[in-house]
Design a protein around this motif. Sequence first.
Motif, PDB file in Angstrom:
ATOM      1  N   ALA A   1     -50.142  39.192 -60.279  1.00 48.29           N
ATOM      2  CA  ALA A   1     -50.966  38.219 -59.594  1.00 48.29           C
ATOM      3  C   ALA A   1     -52.409  38.326 -60.064  1.00 48.29           C
ATOM      4  O   ALA A   1     -52.879  39.391 -60.431  1.00 48.29           O
ATOM      5  N   GLU A   2     -53.133  37.196 -60.044  1.00 51.01           N
ATOM      6  CA  GLU A   2     -54.527  37.202 -60.451  1.00 51.01           C
ATOM      7  C   GLU A   2     -55.387  38.004 -59.465  1.00 51.01           C
ATOM      8  O   GLU A   2     -56.302  38.700 -59.840  1.00 51.01           O
ATOM      9  N   SER A   3     -55.066  37.876 -58.177  1.00 52.79           N
ATOM     10  CA  SER A   3     -55.777  38.626 -57.156  1.00 52.79           C
ATOM     11  C   SER A   3     -54.876  39.732 -56.627  1.00 52.79           C
ATOM     12  O   SER A   3     -53.851  39.457 -56.021  1.00 52.79           O
ATOM     13  N   GLU A   4     -55.286  40.971 -56.848  1.00 51.85           N
ATOM     14  CA  GLU A   4     -54.390  42.082 -56.556  1.00 51.85           C
ATOM     15  C   GLU A   4     -54.758  42.884 -55.305  1.00 51.85           C
ATOM     16  O   GLU A   4     -53.962  43.642 -54.808  1.00 51.85           O
ATOM     17  N   LEU A   5     -55.977  42.715 -54.795  1.00 50.34           N
ATOM     18  CA  LEU A   5     -56.385  43.456 -53.607  1.00 50.34           C
ATOM     19  C   LEU A   5     -56.602  42.503 -52.447  1.00 50.34           C
ATOM     20  O   LEU A   5     -57.272  41.482 -52.585  1.00 50.34           O
ATOM     21  N   LEU A   6     -56.022  42.841 -51.308  1.00 50.72           N
ATOM     22  CA  LEU A   6     -56.141  42.008 -50.117  1.00 50.72           C
ATOM     23  C   LEU A   6     -56.894  42.775 -49.041  1.00 50.72           C
ATOM     24  O   LEU A   6     -56.609  43.943 -48.787  1.00 50.72           O
ATOM     25  N   CYS A   7     -57.846  42.119 -48.430  1.00 52.58           N
ATOM     26  CA  CYS A   7     -58.548  42.679 -47.277  1.00 52.58           C
ATOM     27  C   CYS A   7     -58.423  41.690 -46.128  1.00 52.58           C
ATOM     28  O   CYS A   7     -58.573  40.478 -46.332  1.00 52.58           O
ATOM     29  N   ALA A   8     -58.148  42.189 -44.938  1.00 50.14           N
ATOM     30  CA  ALA A   8     -58.020  41.324 -43.769  1.00 50.14           C
ATOM     31  C   ALA A   8     -58.685  41.975 -42.569  1.00 50.14           C
ATOM     32  O   ALA A   8     -58.550  43.177 -42.355  1.00 50.14           O
ATOM     33  N   LEU A   9     -59.412  41.167 -41.797  1.00 51.38           N
ATOM     34  CA  LEU A   9     -59.960  41.633 -40.530  1.00 51.38           C
ATOM     35  C   LEU A   9     -58.924  41.344 -39.449  1.00 51.38           C
ATOM     36  O   LEU A   9     -58.547  40.188 -39.240  1.00 51.38           O
ATOM     37  N   MET A  10     -58.471  42.396 -38.794  1.00 51.71           N
ATOM     38  CA  MET A  10     -57.480  42.254 -37.743  1.00 51.71           C
ATOM     39  C   MET A  10     -58.101  42.662 -36.401  1.00 51.71           C
ATOM     40  O   MET A  10     -58.687  43.734 -36.285  1.00 51.71           O
ATOM     41  N   ILE A  11     -57.994  41.771 -35.431  1.00 49.76           N
ATOM     42  CA  ILE A  11     -58.484  42.037 -34.081  1.00 49.76           C
ATOM     43  C   ILE A  11     -57.305  41.912 -33.127  1.00 49.76           C
ATOM     44  O   ILE A  11     -56.693  40.847 -33.028  1.00 49.76           O
ATOM     45  N   HIS A  12     -56.958  43.009 -32.477  1.00 46.15           N
ATOM     46  CA  HIS A  12     -55.804  43.060 -31.578  1.00 46.15           C
ATOM     47  C   HIS A  12     -54.539  42.534 -32.260  1.00 46.15           C
ATOM     48  O   HIS A  12     -53.777  41.756 -31.686  1.00 46.15           O
ATOM     49  N   GLY A  13     -54.352  42.942 -33.511  1.00 42.31           N
ATOM     50  CA  GLY A  13     -53.138  42.608 -34.231  1.00 42.31           C
ATOM     51  C   GLY A  13     -53.129  41.243 -34.875  1.00 42.31           C
ATOM     52  O   GLY A  13     -52.185  40.908 -35.602  1.00 42.31           O
ATOM     53  N   ASN A  14     -54.165  40.442 -34.664  1.00 41.22           N
ATOM     54  CA  ASN A  14     -54.228  39.098 -35.249  1.00 41.22           C
ATOM     55  C   ASN A  14     -55.187  39.068 -36.433  1.00 41.22           C
ATOM     56  O   ASN A  14     -56.272  39.661 -36.375  1.00 41.22           O
ATOM     57  N   VAL A  15     -54.781  38.391 -37.498  1.00 39.06           N
ATOM     58  CA  VAL A  15     -55.634  38.269 -38.686  1.00 39.06           C
ATOM     59  C   VAL A  15     -56.680  37.191 -38.430  1.00 39.06           C
ATOM     60  O   VAL A  15     -56.341  36.021 -38.239  1.00 39.06           O
ATOM     61  N   ILE A  16     -57.939  37.578 -38.429  1.00 35.35           N
ATOM     62  CA  ILE A  16     -59.035  36.645 -38.170  1.00 35.35           C
ATOM     63  C   ILE A  16     -59.567  36.040 -39.465  1.00 35.35           C
ATOM     64  O   ILE A  16     -59.930  34.879 -39.532  1.00 35.35           O
ATOM     65  N   ALA A  17     -59.604  36.863 -40.516  1.00 33.13           N
ATOM     66  CA  ALA A  17     -60.070  36.386 -41.827  1.00 33.13           C
ATOM     67  C   ALA A  17     -59.469  37.283 -42.896  1.00 33.13           C
ATOM     68  O   ALA A  17     -59.230  38.463 -42.654  1.00 33.13           O
ATOM     69  N   HIS A  18     -59.218  36.726 -44.061  1.00 34.47           N
ATOM     70  CA  HIS A  18     -58.676  37.523 -45.155  1.00 34.47           C
ATOM     71  C   HIS A  18     -59.171  36.986 -46.492  1.00 34.47           C
ATOM     72  O   HIS A  18     -59.594  35.831 -46.590  1.00 34.47           O
TER      73      HIS A  18
END
Length: 476
Positions: free
Chosen positions: A410-427
């Motif tokens: 894949a072109e983008s190999e690293l994923l970062c996600a902000l999780m608040i109470h188990g829900n993904v808010i932004a990635h």
Amino acid sequence: MGKNYERLEFLGDTFLKMATTISVYTLYPHENEFEYHVKRMLMLNNKNLFTHAIEKKLPGYIRTRAFDRRTWYPSDLRLKKGKATKAKARRHCLSHKSIADVCEALIGAAYLTGKSNNSMDMAVKAVTAMVSSENHTMINFSDYRARYTTPEWHTYEPNAAQRNMVERIAEIIGYRFQCAPLLRSAFKHSSYVYEEKIRRDYQQLEFLGDALIDMVVVDFLYTRFPEADPKWLTEHKMAMVSNQFLGFLCVKLGLSKHLMLATSSLHSLIREYTAEAKEAEEKAKGCRKPHGNKAAAGSDKGASAEAPSVTLDFWAEIQQPPKALADVVEALVGAMFVDSGYSFSVVQDFFAKFIQPYFEDMSLLSSFASNHPVTVLIHALQEDYRCTQWKLHMASVPPSTDDAGVAILAESELLCALMIHGNVIAHATSTKSGVTAKLTVAKLALKKLESIQDANHFRTEMGCDCGGGGSAAPLN
């Protein structure tokens, strides 16, 4: 016994990054930046450090409680008088990350031990012991250069343009390159395809230079501010190695004039940024501060520096420079390191001459550091909304496969996600680094939080029931 391991962990983490970066660059001179990143990530991730720490029985040496001489006695002797220690009191619970942090702290301690003799050998040996990988088997710092195989294109006879670049760059930075093709590659953008003999663009050297600059900056901060906590050190290090400053430095030194690219839009962005940077500097020359004014380096760090006669933080007030400018500075430092036969002193000299003068008064960075998107996001979640169930989660993106079952990277190999109470808010994803992905996520999350009016509104929108107590989850 002094402080706990946090400052040493900050120092050791940076040396670990530099050592593994040099190693993969050395062992795989023909591979690309993505392959370098994957190999390095497998060595320095917490899981790998934890696994080998367990093999070495390291947790048994970690202290989590103060020594109590009233209850301690040798385990092989029978107690005839006094209160016996309960079996439970002999045990402690350590997280994987805590054990990994101790590994990095040991590397930091090894670095400081050898620093008095101007040697990194002990730290290199510590890295080899902690990562236990075929991609880092060096025992001494000189082993890196000994294992390096010079690519064939480095030996090509330089043409007139390459020889001229050696002279021009020597006039700017005071270092004269022995390998003209190597220097040329440090300024070659991926869009520039007109010099076939220069087989590489600057991305591999930028990967190397990024780690080298990180190390010299962290060493400076660690030494200059012995009482600063890791949070302060991290925030100010991020400012000093930011694309915003390095991009400005590229223009200030005139290095941007030598960038070889074939993208008209990028040309326009560089011209626009250069004009704004020059205008900002001219304005800053008229903003003088009173002589004798002391500026503290951090609110409670116990260190101060003489305020400069001319404000040197004007670069933080102008627009973000094109990332290619910062990449060129990092690539140039990486190229100097390789050309000099892996001499770290050339990196230190570059830092002392061109970077350090802008940071003699660290109070100038306080606003810039505190306004970093990741810092602002953490403050909002912890202080404003009192949420404890959140984390910035990092993960690698698995490769996709085609119909025949062949893996496609894949072109983008690293994923970062902000999780608040188990829900993904932004990635967000990034091929560069986890830092880049985390920065993007922080900006996206802050934009979403703009509509949040207060803590009660936050709890309603996010389903938060933390009640305002405790501390936030650690960043992963």
